[in-house]
Design an enzyme around this catalytic site. Structure first.
Site, PDB file in Angstrom:
ATOM      1  CG  HIS A  61      56.798 -37.984  67.288  1.00 49.50           C
ATOM      2  ND1 HIS A  61      55.936 -38.114  66.343  1.00 49.50           N
ATOM      3  CD2 HIS A  61      57.844 -36.528  66.587  1.00 49.50           C
ATOM      4  CE1 HIS A  61      56.537 -37.402  64.883  1.00 49.50           C
ATOM      5  NE2 HIS A  61      56.787 -36.203  65.152  1.00 49.50           N
ATOM      6  CB  CYS A  90      50.957 -42.542  67.148  1.00 44.83           C
ATOM      7  SG  CYS A  90      52.463 -42.229  67.367  1.00 44.83           S
TER       8      CYS A  90
END
Length: 280
Positions: A177, A273
């Site tokens: 990511h 996150c």
């Protein structure tokens, strides 16, 4: 340029933020959808919860608002709330997850926003994993692709938000990511830090052109997920193991705050996150 080359000691100002988080009440690693996840390594759930609570409480102590999303027992990765949506100017772009194990999280996030008065909510047609692959600066919406989010989601985001989207290709599966390889330090001033080897040659050239004064992370700090960090414009909360970033951040006027989220790292995520920003 080397990260030590700049010593600006700018006066930084923290700006109050609003975050959405989800407690890891049901967190566990029973499948593997990124290189960090190993179902053979047990999770200490009480420790994971304590580490998460420390992060939540630190945000509140710094003057930020933390909203809470109710965890679901069938969705163990919900603690990684950043992946559930992207919010800019009260406009909510939902997520569409690449892996079926997390697919149901998307609707949980959209339901939360609708229940809390957000009226401009878009359910996407193309795969994007929220702030996992979208990073917001004053001038751009940086958008990762290569392992999860579809390139088609970039046009969709640009049309929805009316902001120029800069596509960036991720090439190292450890940095699956964008938020594992790049962090926005000051969104009002287009200041970032990132790890160049996580990106393709062309994307590195784009980043160097757009952000010539970026803080460049080195491999040990990137490997500690040190770029999976959250900044309020002054305080930078980041994994405590990324010790090589603390000095360069201080030299630029930021205050780094090391956080221990070692249990959640077993799921491939850390500070960012766990933290979705609600930009209103």
């Amino acid at each position: 340029m080397p990260r030590e080359a700049r010593d600006v000691r700018t006066q930084r100002t923290a700006r109050p933020r609003r975050y959405l988080m989800c407690p890891p009440a049901h967190f566990k690693v029973t499948y593997s959808i990124n290189p960090w996840m190993d179902p053979e390594k047990p999770v200490d759930l009480p420790l994971a919860l304590a580490q998460w609570e420390d992060l939540r409480d630190r945000y509140r102590s710094l003057g930020h608002t933390v909203e809470l999303l109710d965890p679901r027992p069938e969705l163990p990765d919900m603690v990684f709330a950043a992946n559930g949506a992207t919010v800019i100017d009260n406009r909510v772009l939902g997520a569409r997850f690449a892996h079926p194990e997390r697919a149901a999280e998307a609707e949980v996030h959209l339901d939360w926003f609708r229940a809390h008065g957000f009226t401009t909510v878009h359910e996407p047609s193309h795969i994007n994993e929220g702030e996992g692959d979208f990073a917001v600066t004053d001038s751009y919406l940086l958008a990762g692709r290569g392992f999860r989010s579809s390139p088609l989601s970039h046009d969709e985001a640009q049309e929805f938000f009316g902001r120029p989207v800069i596509g960036l290709d991720l090439v190292d599966p450890r940095y699956y990511h964008l938020d594992t390889a790049l962090c926005v330090l000051d969104d009002s001033a287009d200041e970032i830090m990132y790890y160049p080897p996580a990106f393709s040659a062309g994307s590195r050239a784009v980043l160097a052109r757009l952000f010539p004064d970026a803080l460049i992370a080195e491999e040990p700090d990137a490997a500690a997920l040190g770029l999976n960090a959250v900044s309020d414009g002054h305080h930078v909360l980041l994994p405590q193991g990324a010790i090589g970033l603390f000095g360069p951040l201080r030299a630029r006027g930021y205050e780094p705050i090391g956080m221990d989220l070692g249990e959640l790292l077993k799921g491939g995520g850390s500070v960012k996150c766990c933290t979705q920003e609600i930009r209103s």
